[in-house]
Each structure stands twice: as structure tokens, then as C-alpha cells.
Motif scaffolding. Sequence first.
Motif, PDB file in Angstrom:
ATOM      1  N   VAL A   1       3.380   6.157  18.670  1.00 46.12           N
ATOM      2  CA  VAL A   1       2.923   6.285  17.283  1.00 46.12           C
ATOM      3  C   VAL A   1       1.406   6.209  17.214  1.00 46.12           C
ATOM      4  CG1 VAL A   1       2.929   5.168  15.021  1.00 46.12           C
ATOM      5  CG2 VAL A   1       5.075   5.450  16.278  1.00 46.12           C
ATOM      6  N   VAL A   2       0.828   5.229  17.889  1.00 49.13           N
ATOM      7  CA  VAL A   2      -0.632   5.077  17.853  1.00 49.13           C
ATOM      8  C   VAL A   2      -1.318   6.303  18.433  1.00 49.13           C
ATOM      9  CG1 VAL A   2      -2.572   3.758  18.793  1.00 49.13           C
ATOM     10  CG2 VAL A   2      -0.574   2.565  17.861  1.00 49.13           C
ATOM     11  N   ARG A   3      -0.778   6.837  19.528  1.00 47.56           N
ATOM     12  CA  ARG A   3      -1.377   8.023  20.149  1.00 47.56           C
ATOM     13  C   ARG A   3      -1.350   9.210  19.184  1.00 47.56           C
ATOM     14  NH1 ARG A   3       1.232   7.793  24.591  1.00 47.56           N
ATOM     15  NH2 ARG A   3       3.006   9.037  23.913  1.00 47.56           N
TER      16      ARG A   3
ATOM     17  N   TRP B   1      11.308   3.850  15.279  1.00 51.31           N
ATOM     18  CA  TRP B   1      11.942   3.269  16.472  1.00 51.31           C
ATOM     19  C   TRP B   1      13.355   3.816  16.634  1.00 51.31           C
ATOM     20  CZ3 TRP B   1       7.400   2.656  17.008  1.00 51.31           C
ATOM     21  CH2 TRP B   1       6.598   1.581  16.694  1.00 51.31           C
ATOM     22  N   ARG B   2      14.075   3.972  15.520  1.00 53.99           N
ATOM     23  CA  ARG B   2      15.440   4.504  15.614  1.00 53.99           C
ATOM     24  C   ARG B   2      15.441   5.949  16.103  1.00 53.99           C
ATOM     25  NH1 ARG B   2      15.894   1.598  10.710  1.00 53.99           N
ATOM     26  NH2 ARG B   2      15.674   3.505   9.454  1.00 53.99           N
ATOM     27  N   ARG B   3      14.339   6.664  15.874  1.00 56.00           N
ATOM     28  CA  ARG B   3      14.248   8.055  16.339  1.00 56.00           C
ATOM     29  C   ARG B   3      13.691   8.155  17.757  1.00 56.00           C
ATOM     30  NH1 ARG B   3      12.784   9.078  10.812  1.00 56.00           N
ATOM     31  NH2 ARG B   3      10.550   9.185  11.279  1.00 56.00           N
ATOM     32  N   GLY B   4      13.554   7.016  18.435  1.00 56.41           N
ATOM     33  CA  GLY B   4      13.163   7.042  19.838  1.00 56.41           C
ATOM     34  C   GLY B   4      11.695   6.824  20.105  1.00 56.41           C
TER      35      GLY B   4
ATOM     36  N   LEU C   1       6.859   9.917   8.189  1.00 57.65           N
ATOM     37  CA  LEU C   1       8.076  10.475   7.606  1.00 57.65           C
ATOM     38  C   LEU C   1       8.567  11.692   8.379  1.00 57.65           C
ATOM     39  CD1 LEU C   1      10.103  10.433   5.206  1.00 57.65           C
ATOM     40  CD2 LEU C   1       8.514  11.962   4.003  1.00 57.65           C
ATOM     41  N   ARG C   2       7.657  12.434   8.987  1.00 59.13           N
ATOM     42  CA  ARG C   2       7.995  13.700   9.631  1.00 59.13           C
ATOM     43  C   ARG C   2       8.093  13.611  11.150  1.00 59.13           C
ATOM     44  NH1 ARG C   2       5.777  14.387   4.891  1.00 59.13           N
ATOM     45  NH2 ARG C   2       6.162  16.249   3.619  1.00 59.13           N
ATOM     46  N   LEU C   3       8.144  12.402  11.693  1.00 53.22           N
ATOM     47  CA  LEU C   3       8.261  12.266  13.143  1.00 53.22           C
ATOM     48  C   LEU C   3       9.588  12.847  13.615  1.00 53.22           C
ATOM     49  CD1 LEU C   3       6.939   8.638  13.789  1.00 53.22           C
ATOM     50  CD2 LEU C   3       5.712  10.800  14.095  1.00 53.22           C
ATOM     51  N   PRO C   4       9.561  13.714  14.624  1.00 54.31           N
ATOM     52  CA  PRO C   4      10.821  14.248  15.159  1.00 54.31           C
ATOM     53  C   PRO C   4      11.536  13.215  16.016  1.00 54.31           C
ATOM     54  CG  PRO C   4       8.981  15.026  16.469  1.00 54.31           C
ATOM     55  CD  PRO C   4       8.378  14.249  15.325  1.00 54.31           C
ATOM     56  N   ALA C   5      12.782  13.440  16.300  1.00 54.64           N
ATOM     57  CA  ALA C   5      13.541  12.557  17.182  1.00 54.64           C
ATOM     58  C   ALA C   5      13.099  12.780  18.624  1.00 54.64           C
ATOM     59  CB  ALA C   5      15.031  12.817  17.043  1.00 54.64           C
TER      60      ALA C   5
ATOM     61  N   PHE D   1       9.317   2.702   7.385  1.00 56.82           N
ATOM     62  CA  PHE D   1       8.990   3.939   8.109  1.00 56.82           C
ATOM     63  C   PHE D   1       8.838   3.663   9.604  1.00 56.82           C
ATOM     64  CE2 PHE D   1       7.211   5.720   3.982  1.00 56.82           C
ATOM     65  CZ  PHE D   1       8.192   6.693   3.859  1.00 56.82           C
ATOM     66  N   VAL D   2       8.223   2.525   9.943  1.00 56.99           N
ATOM     67  CA  VAL D   2       8.048   2.157  11.349  1.00 56.99           C
ATOM     68  C   VAL D   2       9.402   1.923  12.002  1.00 56.99           C
ATOM     69  CG1 VAL D   2       7.177   0.363  12.894  1.00 56.99           C
ATOM     70  CG2 VAL D   2       5.719   1.235  11.057  1.00 56.99           C
ATOM     71  N   ALA D   3      10.277   1.179  11.330  1.00 56.99           N
ATOM     72  CA  ALA D   3      11.614   0.925  11.881  1.00 56.99           C
ATOM     73  C   ALA D   3      12.379   2.239  12.079  1.00 56.99           C
ATOM     74  CB  ALA D   3      12.390  -0.012  10.954  1.00 56.99           C
ATOM     75  N   ALA D   4      12.211   3.170  11.143  1.00 55.74           N
ATOM     76  CA  ALA D   4      12.876   4.473  11.293  1.00 55.74           C
ATOM     77  C   ALA D   4      12.336   5.228  12.499  1.00 55.74           C
ATOM     78  CB  ALA D   4      12.681   5.300  10.019  1.00 55.74           C
TER      79      ALA D   4
END
Length: 378
Positions: free
Chosen positions: A63-65, A54-57, A131-135, A49-52
Motif C-alpha cells: 500500500v505504501v509503495r 488486507w482481505r484483497r491480499g 477503494l480501487r485496489l485490485p485483488a 478501507f485498510v482492512a478491505a
Amino acid sequence: MTSSQPSTVDRAFQSALYDDTDPGLDTGASFLAADSGADAELVRRGREFVAAAWRRGWQPADVVRLVRRELDDPHVRLAAGLIRAQVPDDRPRGPRWQAQLDALPQEDGHARVGDRFSHATAVLELYRLLLRLPALEPLDEPGPRATAHRPQSRMLTRIRALLAKAEATGYPEEAEALSAKAQELMARHSVDEALLAAGAPAPDAPGACRIGVEPPYEQAKAVLLDAVATANHCRAVWNEPLAFSTVVGFEADLEAVELLHTSLLVQATHAMAKAEAAQRAGGRKRTKTFRQSFLAAYAHRVGDRLRAAARSAVAETEAPQALLPVLATRELAVTDRMQQMFPDTTTTRLRGVTDEAGWTEGTRAADQAQVHSHTQLP
């Protein structure tokens, strides 16, 4: 021929991650709590999930914020642990990324949150968010030449120390002297970088960074950041839903924006608290609109002062005519980069700026803020 059964983690994810209800979360956590053999796979899937992200920018600080804003401290520690665990699987990154890794909470991110059920619940809540982080718009790391010049950050370390002393002292004259020296060093650093880039065989391109713009009074804080960025030949674009601004500019100027914005925000907060105390002593109750109006006026007035200081800084340069084409070229490069990253932007109007006393006090505080003619060039 029989099909393989889904793993415990798959069953938990099916119940909890793709179903936003509390019963689904409880069901998924129950699956995980009952099967200690699923722990390693659960962590591995978290790294994915973390690697994904990073791929989404996204970047570590982003992420921490967001986790800190949306969830609780245990989730922040879990997120920090996953980010660290994912590093060996990641590609090489630049110094700004490494600085974000170094700033992660130091607690062990894989420490248990209560009993197995409570821990599984926290993990699934975190994974739901990831899982729901936008690009997001990808941010470029500093180029090889900028990285090679990192030793000059000793000057930025000195600037940080000067601004920290200016914020902490109770003596206005001392604060003014310290801040003036810091601004002078910022101007020198910026001019040196601009001239060096102009003479380089392969000049660096502008990069970008994200700076948190947290509630409360986030609109006024975003306006202040925009004023600082513009005065330091950068551009800022505010993302209100995700509580950050993306600042586009050359690396040395991005660092100066972070330093100066932080210092001015600290000075504004101190001045606002002092103004509120004076208002209360006079028998007048201060409200949210007072604080919003105070910070809005502060940001507006500081912007005026920064622009005036920027014009003075150019005039004081030993060879301003030789420098102006260099600055113009860099200004155009920053604008082009911003338009590539954000082809569609809108403006917004400040809300809640209705308190006359707050506006007056904010303007007065901005006039007393430590911004002098030795500030960054435009």
C-alpha cells in the motif's frame, strides 16, 4: 416515518469516491471541511478501507509503495497513520508483516495537511486509491517452525553488514573479500535450513514476498531479480502495472534474495554512473537506451555467473549426494507453490536494448560484481 439522513461522510463519499471528476472531489472535501464532527467517522472509515485491502491480499509495504508512486508524501503519511490505527482491529500476523509495520514512515499519519479543505481533499484522494485496489494473490506468512528459528537471523544481520560494506568501499579488493564472505554465509545458512527442514516432523511449506521493482528501467531490474531468485531456489513473477515482483520460496531463501538483489542493484547503479561519466568524458552523450542496455546486460551476465556459482557451491558441499534429494524436493515444492499462485503467466521481451556501448559496459560491470562460488545453492 422518515428515513435517516446520510451522514456528512456518506455525502462526501458519494460525491468524491464514486465520481472521478475534480468537481466531485471538491464537493466532497467541502462537505468534510464544514463539519468537524465528521472527523472521527472519516478516520474509522479509512481503517475499514485498510482492512478491505488486507482481505484483497495487500500488505502494508504494498500500500505504501503504491501510494508513494500514485500520490504525494502527505498521502503516504496519511496512509501510514491509517495502517497503524488499524492494527488493534487486525488479526495476529507474522514477522514479515510486523517488519513492514516497523518500516512505516514515523510521522503522525493523522497530522493535518494544510487547512481543513486541503486535508479533506488529501484524505479523499487516498480513499479513492484504496477503494480501487485490485485483488492480489495472498501471501502466506512463515510457519511456526520458521518463526521459532528467527534467532538465526543474526546471521542475516551479519550478511547485511558485510554487503553494506562491500557497496560502500572504494577498494575493489576489500569489496570482493567482504562479498565473498557474505556469499559463504548465505550458502551455509541455506544448506542448514534445507537439511533442518528435511529432518523436521512437519517441514515448512514455501511462502512468498513482494519486492518493489520501480521505474525507471523496471524491465531490466525485474530480470535481475529473477536471476537472483532462480539462483537461490526461488521463483519470481513480475507484476509490471503495480511495480513489484512476487518471489516464491522458503523463508531463509526469500531473505537471501532480498539481500543479494538489493546489493547487486546498488553495485549496478554505481557502475552505471561510472560508465556514463567515462562515456561523457570521451565526448559521447549517453541516453536512456544506454542505461536500459547497461542494466539489461548486467542482469543477463549476473544470471550466468550466479548459475555457475550455484553449481560450484553444490560441488563444494561435504555431502552433495545426500543434499541433492533435499534440494530437489524443495525445488519441486517451490514450483508447485508458484503454479498454484500464478496458474497463468506470460513472458515479456526486454524493450529498448539497442545501445551496444551500454550492453558492453553492463557486461563488464557484471563481470566485476561481487558474485563468487560461495553464493546460494540453486
